[in-house]
Design an enzyme around this catalytic site. Structure first.
Site, PDB file in Angstrom:
ATOM      1  N   GLY A   1      -8.863 -21.811   4.910  1.00 20.38           N
ATOM      2  CA  GLY A   1      -7.902 -22.311   6.001  1.00 20.38           C
ATOM      3  C   GLY A   1      -6.688 -21.518   5.179  1.00 20.38           C
ATOM      4  O   GLY A   1      -7.605 -20.697   4.218  1.00 20.38           O
TER       5      GLY A   1
ATOM      6  N   ASN B   1      -2.951 -14.372  -1.095  1.00 18.17           N
ATOM      7  CA  ASN B   1      -3.967 -15.250  -0.921  1.00 18.17           C
ATOM      8  C   ASN B   1      -4.110 -16.046  -1.974  1.00 18.17           C
ATOM      9  O   ASN B   1      -3.297 -15.971  -3.405  1.00 18.17           O
ATOM     10  CB  ASN B   1      -4.843 -14.047  -0.877  1.00 18.17           C
TER      11      ASN B   1
ATOM     12  N   ASP C   1     -18.319  -9.548   9.116  1.00 22.41           N
ATOM     13  CA  ASP C   1     -17.523  -8.419   8.176  1.00 22.41           C
ATOM     14  C   ASP C   1     -16.280  -9.109   8.225  1.00 22.41           C
ATOM     15  O   ASP C   1     -14.857  -9.173   9.349  1.00 22.41           O
ATOM     16  CB  ASP C   1     -17.763  -7.297   8.830  1.00 22.41           C
TER      17      ASP C   1
ATOM     18  N   GLU D   1       0.940  -1.353  -0.280  1.00 19.46           N
ATOM     19  CA  GLU D   1       0.105   0.073  -0.246  1.00 19.46           C
ATOM     20  C   GLU D   1       1.210   1.193   0.094  1.00 19.46           C
ATOM     21  O   GLU D   1       0.857   2.801   0.291  1.00 19.46           O
ATOM     22  CB  GLU D   1      -1.371   0.009   1.162  1.00 19.46           C
TER      23      GLU D   1
ATOM     24  N   THR E   1      -3.212 -18.122   2.011  1.00 20.58           N
ATOM     25  CA  THR E   1      -4.357 -18.004   2.945  1.00 20.58           C
ATOM     26  C   THR E   1      -5.741 -18.088   1.847  1.00 20.58           C
ATOM     27  O   THR E   1      -5.691 -17.648   0.638  1.00 20.58           O
ATOM     28  CB  THR E   1      -4.556 -16.400   3.040  1.00 20.58           C
TER      29      THR E   1
ATOM     30  N   THR F   1     -13.149  -7.665   6.906  1.00 17.12           N
ATOM     31  CA  THR F   1     -12.326  -6.555   6.455  1.00 17.12           C
ATOM     32  C   THR F   1     -11.391  -7.121   7.212  1.00 17.12           C
ATOM     33  O   THR F   1     -11.364  -6.902   8.680  1.00 17.12           O
ATOM     34  CB  THR F   1     -13.444  -5.098   6.193  1.00 17.12           C
ATOM     35  N   ALA F   2     -10.405  -6.405   6.719  1.00 22.17           N
ATOM     36  CA  ALA F   2      -9.152  -6.339   7.792  1.00 22.17           C
ATOM     37  C   ALA F   2      -8.691  -7.919   7.570  1.00 22.17           C
ATOM     38  O   ALA F   2      -7.885  -8.734   9.253  1.00 22.17           O
ATOM     39  CB  ALA F   2      -9.295  -5.893   9.280  1.00 22.17           C
ATOM     40  N   ALA F   3      -9.206  -9.083   7.970  1.00 24.22           N
ATOM     41  CA  ALA F   3      -9.075 -11.148   8.044  1.00 24.22           C
ATOM     42  C   ALA F   3      -7.454 -11.363   7.634  1.00 24.22           C
ATOM     43  O   ALA F   3      -6.446 -11.436   8.835  1.00 24.22           O
ATOM     44  CB  ALA F   3     -10.101 -11.490   7.479  1.00 24.22           C
ATOM     45  N   GLY F   4      -7.267 -10.579   6.250  1.00 26.54           N
ATOM     46  CA  GLY F   4      -5.640 -10.518   6.051  1.00 26.54           C
ATOM     47  C   GLY F   4      -5.057  -9.908   6.796  1.00 26.54           C
ATOM     48  O   GLY F   4      -3.950 -10.609   6.576  1.00 26.54           O
ATOM     49  N   ASP F   5      -5.335  -8.809   6.884  1.00 31.56           N
ATOM     50  CA  ASP F   5      -4.493  -7.623   7.894  1.00 31.56           C
ATOM     51  C   ASP F   5      -3.879  -8.438   8.933  1.00 31.56           C
ATOM     52  O   ASP F   5      -2.302  -8.484   9.224  1.00 31.56           O
ATOM     53  CB  ASP F   5      -4.828  -6.577   8.520  1.00 31.56           C
TER      54      ASP F   5
ATOM     55  N   GLY G   1      -8.967 -17.744   1.972  1.00 31.81           N
ATOM     56  CA  GLY G   1     -10.402 -17.466   3.307  1.00 31.81           C
ATOM     57  C   GLY G   1     -10.700 -18.601   3.813  1.00 31.81           C
ATOM     58  O   GLY G   1     -10.174 -18.983   4.669  1.00 31.81           O
TER      59      GLY G   1
END
Length: 182
Positions: A123, A82, A144, A38, A118, A146-150, A120
């Site tokens: 697993g 991912n 939600d 980013e 990753t 959002t931010a799962a990967g972070d 989703g």
């Protein structure tokens, strides 16, 4: 339970290598340096190269997905794409364990030591020393994503910094992400 990602670059897009030079010595003193895409690629390149040269473990989450310069791979201890990102980087779909293994081998051929794909709600696939290990997701009521990967990447690096194995770290990261999506 699924997310849609949009990026507004804003201030991140103006961060230059010169901006981070005063901090690079301190950044490189850490055991682990975790980066995403980013910020401009030139800034990522500068940070990755210095951190690796100083002996830090360099972890890259290649998000948002884009083509990476070939020279960056040699500095990475671990990359955490991912399924979409690894397909973009390798041209190989990682929809299942077989596809993920082929895509990972393509990345490892570029010089990356370890790879975690990753996947989703399915697993993640951890490739350490050439050996794949599937780490299943936690079944939760996702509100939600959002931010799962972070959260996954941050949790993984925390666990690694505490001396956990990469598999234990992936399990901790999975649990962390499960908490985030609820």
């Amino acid at each position: 339970g699924q997310n849609s990602i949009s990026v507004a670059l804003g201030a991140n897009n103006s961060l230059t290598p010169e901006d981070i030079m005063p901090a690079l010595e301190q950044i490189a003193e850490g055991d682990i340096v975790l980066l995403q895409l980013e910020i401009p690629m030139a800034t990522v390149d500068a940070c990755v190269a210095v951190a690796a040269q100083k002996g830090a473990k360099v972890v890259l989450n290649p998000a948002p997905a884009c083509d990476l310069p070939e020279e960056i791979y040699q500095y990475l201890s671990l990359i955490i794409p991912n399924q979409t990102e690894i397909a973009l980087m390798t041209g190989i779909e990682a929809k299942d364990e077989e596809g993920a293994a082929k895509a990972v081998e393509a990345l490892r051929g570029k010089g990356v030591q370890d790879v975690i794909v990753t996947m989703g709600s399915k697993g993640s696939m951890v490739y350490h020393n050439g050996q794949p290990t599937f780490v299943p997701s936690k079944k939760v009521n996702a509100i939600d994503t959002t931010a799962a990967g972070d959260t996954y990447c941050g949790g993984l690096c925390v666990a690694l910094s505490e001396g956990k194995s990469i598999i234990e770290a992936a399990q901790f990261a999975t649990a962390s992400s499960a908490l985030t999506v609820q």
